[in-house]
Design a protein around this motif. Structure first.
Motif, PDB file in Angstrom:
ATOM      1  N   VAL A 194       0.833  -1.201   0.000  1.00 28.87           N
ATOM      2  CA  VAL A 194       0.000   0.000   0.000  1.00 28.87           C
ATOM      3  C   VAL A 194       0.871   1.256   0.000  1.00 28.87           C
ATOM      4  O   VAL A 194       0.565   2.243  -0.673  1.00 28.87           O
ATOM      5  N   GLU A 195       2.015   1.202   0.716  1.00 26.37           N
ATOM      6  CA  GLU A 195       2.931   2.340   0.722  1.00 26.37           C
ATOM      7  C   GLU A 195       3.480   2.628  -0.666  1.00 26.37           C
ATOM      8  O   GLU A 195       3.705   3.774  -1.047  1.00 26.37           O
ATOM      9  N   LEU A 205       2.129   2.158  -3.507  1.00 24.43           N
ATOM     10  CA  LEU A 205       1.177   2.651  -4.497  1.00 24.43           C
ATOM     11  C   LEU A 205       1.367   4.152  -4.673  1.00 24.43           C
ATOM     12  O   LEU A 205       1.760   4.848  -3.738  1.00 24.43           O
ATOM     13  N   ALA A 260      -2.760   7.341   1.151  1.00 28.66           N
ATOM     14  CA  ALA A 260      -4.151   6.912   1.292  1.00 28.66           C
ATOM     15  C   ALA A 260      -5.125   8.075   1.159  1.00 28.66           C
ATOM     16  O   ALA A 260      -6.179   7.958   0.527  1.00 28.66           O
ATOM     17  N   ARG A 285     -11.009   3.388  -2.664  1.00 30.18           N
ATOM     18  CA  ARG A 285      -9.616   3.690  -2.291  1.00 30.18           C
ATOM     19  C   ARG A 285      -9.474   3.874  -0.772  1.00 30.18           C
ATOM     20  O   ARG A 285      -8.731   4.716  -0.310  1.00 30.18           O
ATOM     21  N   PHE A 300      -7.778   2.669   1.843  1.00 30.42           N
ATOM     22  CA  PHE A 300      -6.653   1.759   2.046  1.00 30.42           C
ATOM     23  C   PHE A 300      -6.577   1.124   3.435  1.00 30.42           C
ATOM     24  O   PHE A 300      -6.253  -0.063   3.542  1.00 30.42           O
ATOM     25  N   GLN A 326      -6.226  -2.874   3.827  1.00 32.53           N
ATOM     26  CA  GLN A 326      -5.171  -3.554   4.585  1.00 32.53           C
ATOM     27  C   GLN A 326      -5.759  -4.523   5.600  1.00 32.53           C
ATOM     28  O   GLN A 326      -5.348  -5.683   5.698  1.00 32.53           O
ATOM     29  N   LEU A 336      -6.231  -4.207  -6.034  1.00 35.70           N
ATOM     30  CA  LEU A 336      -5.507  -3.037  -5.529  1.00 35.70           C
ATOM     31  C   LEU A 336      -4.516  -2.530  -6.577  1.00 35.70           C
ATOM     32  O   LEU A 336      -4.433  -1.320  -6.854  1.00 35.70           O
ATOM     33  N   SER A 388      -4.676   0.972  -8.715  1.00 38.10           N
ATOM     34  CA  SER A 388      -3.636   1.985  -8.630  1.00 38.10           C
ATOM     35  C   SER A 388      -2.873   2.181  -9.933  1.00 38.10           C
ATOM     36  O   SER A 388      -2.520   3.298 -10.277  1.00 38.10           O
TER      37      SER A 388
END
Lengths: 319, 606, 282
Positions: free
Chosen positions: A27-28, A30, A34, A277, A279, A283, C130, C134
């Motif tokens: 996730v970081e 991307l 967030a 979105r 996040f 997660q 995801l 993105s």
């Protein structure tokens, strides 16, 4: 034996830890953080700053990871960006719904699959086997959204027997949930039964060709006892792990099934969370699904250890 | 008619969809009176186990009885209902299977499996099953019978599993025991004990037995009557004495001659070629004709009839004219043993200790440090010598070879090659010249040749790797090697699957020779082969050793085989040396009791 | 088994013939579809509403008045493009790593397999979504992501198949000769695990197709108005009782392709004698 179980537990925790790390890093990595992702076009000025402060995005990543992990250890999953609510209250009831769906399908599907698998193996290459096996190939290959759609139009629209689209509050009482899940359970079951039946069949065929089944015939035992006492347990042992892997693998299907039937579970929630979105929610959901996978495997490993005399008594034999 | 068991022209086989039936057993006749013991002997694939199972009315999936009938106590098995058949099986006729470890259901306790037999085939009331089982276990000399009932099959040793299987067969007080290679896979000592037990049971209970084995020595010790099978047919039958002393069929003679015996330096190469496949090919000819030294045109055009001379039945049309085969006289290994002792030392081991292959950290944590399989092994091997390393499975003999070949690490001690190279380092750290000079030939040629490469690719690989030969050089060298191992050139284009077991082993030897090795390591290279093939393999090895001045380390569990080749012998047990010395001395005056035990198990020189 | 005799064995079984026919038909169609379709996939007829089959429009029109047959013929191209290359990538890296793990054993093996086991725990559907959310749904992104996630299972399979081979003495013989690891993997092991990998490729292909169609059903696979079966079904399914053709046509197309691949996989496994060991590894 004890060591093996300890090791399995240890490995399960390490796995979850690594998964949490991977999820967090992914996730970081991307583009955008967030808040930017969530706010989209409106990601500017005061609004963005407020969001970042609220979700501690202005702190360095490792600090946030530690905070997140600490929270997880205490059962605090974090906060949804979209709903500004603690994630537990968002995920909790939906997780319950998914559990009801999955467990019902498994409780009905696994015994049926074992039964059909044994029949197909006993009648190997005969008409009944060809029929069961072909049907299995059919149902394991057709995507769930096709079976689901077809089931709706047949059972719900044409026959009017079962409700098609699920219409219920997220936290509806269990009784009400059961009244609605007929078709989603059926859709999941068809795929699951097909997969597990094929595994049981081929494992059973292996066992039926073994020396000890031949010996049980030449000892004068009845066919029923040969199959139930001598063959089946030995066929199921290696299948336990595969069944667990398979169920876990079918979780991807739950996602689609919940969307098709508009069912308020974690599958549909994850699709929505990604579309929004959101996040932190993504997660948490990813980690939850990983835990289900790890938990199922752990259970299967331990069940195999306990049921297989070869593994259970290794220590005893060594002494 | 007072026969207990009678087989009349029984044929077993399968029917392919689009062609004639394929026979695995062709018109077999057998008769057995109450209390008699019959041995059914033959090499692998001759149909002896299929025939044995057909006695119980059982055919493996795909197989069926094509003709003939099986009569048990005068009753045709085909006429009995399934219930009646299940009543007989395990009751009046009981099977003792080849590998009891696999024939006992792994998920059920021994007690459950014993009680099943008692419930179905005895009048013992349920409350006494426990006591009866213990009695039966005591009968077969199993230690601690009570505790045993609570065990699972895998917790028992191979010998114990076999005894449990025997006890289970005895539960129904059978009139006929069927034994399918009951001692194969057990080590020599256990084998002798189980055989003794079976003989004793046969004697005291007057139970008739049909005993199937590939080992004519075992049959000769246990049975009153012998029937010899070849290619699905019974080709000779008679009393033990007649068949062993005056074999009538050329195949039986050849088979007896190729059995390795102690002190026999040379095993005659009595059978050429190999079995014809499929077995149908000799429908109108003698089954053995293609390999027979006495074959006449008539053998090729007509199936010989079984000729009965006072109970000694032989299926050979030339029986009257053939001369009985002369076993070669006893020779010692002097020619090889007389090597000058001042030859250079090729291999030297000092206090070698080994463990099983090292594994990952987690594996080690879970299962503990690997145990020691070899300890304190020292030996010396000089140029041109052949050293035999003898031991049963688990004695560590193969581990030693694998370590010398660099496939597993040594633990401690020293292994020196040509006085300077350390052999305790794995292949990755070895000098290419050392790799070339040590070549290993494996036990089973089915596994040691890559099934997806042609014989030419297999043999040329070392040539390219070690000598960087051109394609033309490789090819001519490969043809030379095929000559040395006596295989035709056109085999070069074939895949291993298209060769027989013996031929494959020749290819494996050729591949080893391609590297022009100084030291040849042979790991049980004859034990996956049938006796008749084994004899010619031994001859080849003897010839090559002389021709090429090879130093050979020869590992085997089979004393006579080692005796025929080696100048010196080392006997290993549980990873330690228990006796070592010149071949003749050890065989004539063994000092260690274990060596004597091994020697006793061998068929004596006739 | 040589390539030629394998094809013959495949054609001998009825399911192999049907399967191969379906797969070849779809691949061929994907290649030539733009040349033979009667309409522009995005052109709306003047009706602007769903319509049943007619002479002009054999499979009718969808709710936006677009020709269903045209869109169905074109609707598998993206899916095939992504999954064919995705499968190649998955099988390549997965089998190589698996063979190395199986051959090397010991610590190398332990590390590789523990990592693989951990990655299997990652809910890849969420990850796929995801990543697509993105980075967009460019074919390249999809190919790499699917190729990565579907290769993880191949590592396990290739390792198991390699372990079966490594214990055989021909590999030990090659090691004792002093061959390099790469030579052993490519020359000795690969030819012997090729059959297993071949069947696995077919299986992986069909699973990847399932995943891709699920993604596009969820609205993540392709960007409208690009025609795609999954998306067509998702858009038209609410109107199914009124206008069944826009749903049924892509359903038939998608199902026939996946069933075809599975029939080929099954027939291959039977022809190669692998059908009984299939269940061993997922």
């Amino acid at each position: 034996m004890l060591r093996l179980i300890t090791f399995r537990f240890l490995f399960a925790f390490v796995t979850l830890w690594v998964v949490s790390l991977v999820v967090f890093i992914a996730v970081e990595l991307l583009p955008g953080d967030a808040c930017e992702a969530f706010l989209g076009q409106m990601a500017q000025g005061q609004r963005l700053d407020n969001c970042r402060v609220e979700h501690r995005l202005n702190e360095p990543a490792y600090v946030r990871y530690i905070a997140w992990a600490q929270g997880l250890a205490q059962g605090d999953l974090g906060k949804s960006i979209k709903r500004s609510k603690p994630l537990e209250s968002v995920i909790g009831p939906r997780f319950r719904n998914t559990l009801i769906l999955g467990l019902t399908a498994a409780a009905l599907g696994i015994p049926l699959a074992i039964f059909l698998g044994v029949l197909a193996a006993l009648w190997r290459d005969k008409k009944a086997d060809l029929f069961i096996s072909s049907a299995a190939i059919f149902f394991m290959t057709i995507p769930e959204f096709i079976t689901g759609t077809l089931l709706i139009s047949f059972f719900s629209v044409y026959l009017g027997w079962l409700p098609g689209i699920v219409i219920m509050r997220v936290d509806a009482p269990i009784i009400e949930v059961f009244g609605q899940i007929g078709l989603p359970v059926l859709t999941l079951m068809l795929v699951m039964v097909a997969h597990i039946m094929r595994m049981v069949r081929s494992s059973m065929i292996d066992v039926l060709a073994s020396d000890f089944v031949m010996m049980s015939e030449l000892k004068g035992l009845s066919k029923t006892r040969q199959v139930l006492r001598h063959a089946l347990p030995n066929a199921l042992l290696p299948a336990i792990n595969l069944i667990a892997l398979n169920i876990a693998w079918l979780m991807g299907g739950v996602l689609v099934v919940e969307v098709v039937f508009n069912y308020p579970g974690i599958g549909r929630l994850s699709v929505n969370a990604i579309a929004d979105r959101d996040f932190p929610l993504v997660q948490a959901l990813a980690l939850l699904m990983a835990s289900i996978y790890v938990g199922l495997n752990l259970m299967a490993d331990i069940a195999t250890l306990l049921l297989n005399p070869k593994l259970r008594t290794r220590q005893g034999a060594a002494q | 008619m007072n026969d207990l068991l009678r087989l009349e022209k029984v044929s077993v086989g399968y029917r392919p969809i689009d062609s004639e039936p394929v026979l695995l057993v062709n018109e077999a006749d057998l008769a057995l009176g109450p209390g008699e013991t019959l041995g059914l002997v033959g090499e692998s694939g001759c149909g002896k186990s299929t025939l044995l199972l057909s006695v119980m009315g059982y055919f493996k999936p795909g197989l069926e009885r094509l003709s003939g009938r099986v009569l048990f106590e005068g009753q045709d098995l085909e006429q009995i209902s399934r219930d009646g058949l299940q009543q007989l099986r395990g009751g009046a006729m009981a099977l003792i299977p080849q590998n009891a470890g696999q024939a006992l259901t792994p998920t059920l306790k021994i007690a459950v499996q014993m009680f099943e037999a008692l419930r179905l085939h005895s009048d013992v009331p349920a409350v006494h099953w426990q006591r009866k089982s213990i009695e039966l276990f005591e009968r077969v000399q199993l230690p601690a019978p009570e505790a045993l009932l609570e065990r699972y099959p895998h917790e028992l040793s191979g010998g114990q599993q076999q005894r449990v299987a025997i006890a289970m067969a005895l539960a129904g007080a059978p009139k006929l025991l069927l034994l399918d290679e009951p001692t194969t896979g057990l080590d020599v000592t256990t084998q002798a004990q189980v055989l003794e037990l079976l003989t004793e049971i046969g004697r005291t209970t007057q139970t008739a037995m049909v005993f199937v084995s590939h080992d004519i020595g075992v049959i000769a010790k246990t049975c009153q009557k012998i029937a010899v099978m070849y290619a699905g047919e019974i080709i000779e039958a008679g009393t033990q004495e007649t068949v062993m002393k005056r074999p009538g069929h050329p195949y039986t003679q050849a088979l007896l001659a190729s059995v390795p015996r102690l002190g026999q330096a040379l095993m005659p190469d009595t059978m050429q070629g190999r079995l014809l496949e499929p077995l149908n090919a000799h429908k109108d000819s003698c089954a053995f004709e293609a390999r027979c030294l006495f074959a006449e045109p008539i053998c090729r055009s007509q199936k010989p009839a079984m000729i009965d001379t006072q109970g000694h039945c032989v299926k050979c049309s030339q029986q009257a004219s053939i001369t009985p085969f002369q076993l070669p006289d006893f020779q010692s290994n002097e020619a090889a043993g007389s090597l000058a002792p001042d030859q250079g030392i090729v291999l030297e081991l000092r206090d070698l200790a080994l463990t099983y292959q090292s594994t990952g950290l987690i594996h080690r944590w879970l299962h503990g440090a690997p145990e020691r399989v070899v300890a304190d092994v020292s030996l010396e091997l000089r140029q041109g010598q052949t050293l035999g390393l003898v031991g049963e499975s688990g004695s560590g003999k193969s581990s030693i070879l694998r370590t010398l070949a660099g496939l597993q690490p040594g633990l401690s001690g020293a292994a020196t090659f040509l006085g300077q190279h350390d052999l305790l380092v794995p292949v990755g750290q070895r000098d290419p010249e050392v790799l070339r000079k040590i070549q290993l030939v494996f036990q089973n040629p089915d596994a040691s040749l890559n099934p997806r490469q042609t014989i030419r690719q297999i043999i040329e690989r070392p040539l390219r790797l070690y000598f960087q030969y051109s394609a033309a050089q490789c090819f001519s060298e490969a043809r030379d090697l095929m000559d040395s191992v006596q295989l035709p050139y056109d085999y070069l284009g074939r895949f291993p699957g298209q060769l027989s077991g013996g031929e494959r082993q020749r290819v494996a030897i050729a591949r080893a020779l391609a590297a022009k090795p100084d030291l040849l390591l042979c790991d049980e290279i004859t034990s996956a082969l049938d006796v008749s093939v084994q004899a010619s393999m031994m001859q080849l090895l003897k010839m090559l050793r002389t021709q090429r001045q090879l130093t050979v380390l020869f590992v085997s569990h089979d004393l006579p085989v080692v005796g025929a080749l080696a100048d010196h012998v080392i006997i290993l047990r549980h990873g330690r040396i228990c006796e070592a010395g010149a071949t003749g001395e050890i065989f004539e005056q063994p000092t260690h009791p274990y060596t004597r035990e091994l020697l006793d198990a061998v068929l004596p020189h006739s | 088994m040589t390539r030629h005799s394998l094809l013959m064995a495949l054609l001998r079984s009825p399911s192999g013939r049907i399967g191969l026919g379906l797969v070849l038909f779809h691949c061929g169609l994907a290649l030539v579809a733009p040349l033979i379709v009667p309409y522009d996939f995005n052109a709306q007829s003047e009706v602007l509403d769903a319509m049943g089959p007619s002479l002009q429009h054999w499979a009718g029109l969808d709710t936006l008045g677009r020709d269903v047959l045209t869109r169905t013929f074109l609707g598998g191209r993206q899916a095939l493009l992504v999954t064919v290359f995705g499968t190649i990538i998955a099988i390549t890296w997965g089998s190589f790593l698996g063979m190395v793990a199986g051959l090397k054993g010991g610590r190398v093996d332990e590390w590789i397999m523990r990592t693989v086991d951990t990655f299997l725990a990652i809910p890849f559907m969420i990850f796929l979504l995801l990543i697509i959310a993105s980075f967009g749904n460019e074919p390249m992104v999809m190919i790499l992501t699917l190729g990565f996630f579907y290769g993880i299972g191949v590592v396990r399979l290739a390792r198991a198949a390699t372990l079966d081979e490594v214990v055989k003495d021909y590999v030990q013989s090659a090691r004792a000769r002093g061959e390099r690891t790469l030579t052993i993997v490519v020359k000795e092991i690969l030819p012997n695990v090729r059959d297993v990998l071949l069947v696995e490729s077919a299986m992986r292909w069909s699973w990847m197709l399932l995943a891709f169609s699920a993604l596009s059903f969820l609205g993540f696979g392709v960007t409208p108005p690009t025609p795609d079966w999954g998306l067509m079904i998702a858009n038209a399914r609410i109107y199914m009782s009124l206008a069944p053709w826009p749903v049924l046509a892509p359903m038939i197309a998608l199902s026939s392709l996946i069933i075809g691949i599975n029939l080929v996989a099954d027939a291959l496994a039977k022809a190669l004698g692998l059908d009984r060991t299939q269940a061993r590894v997922l």
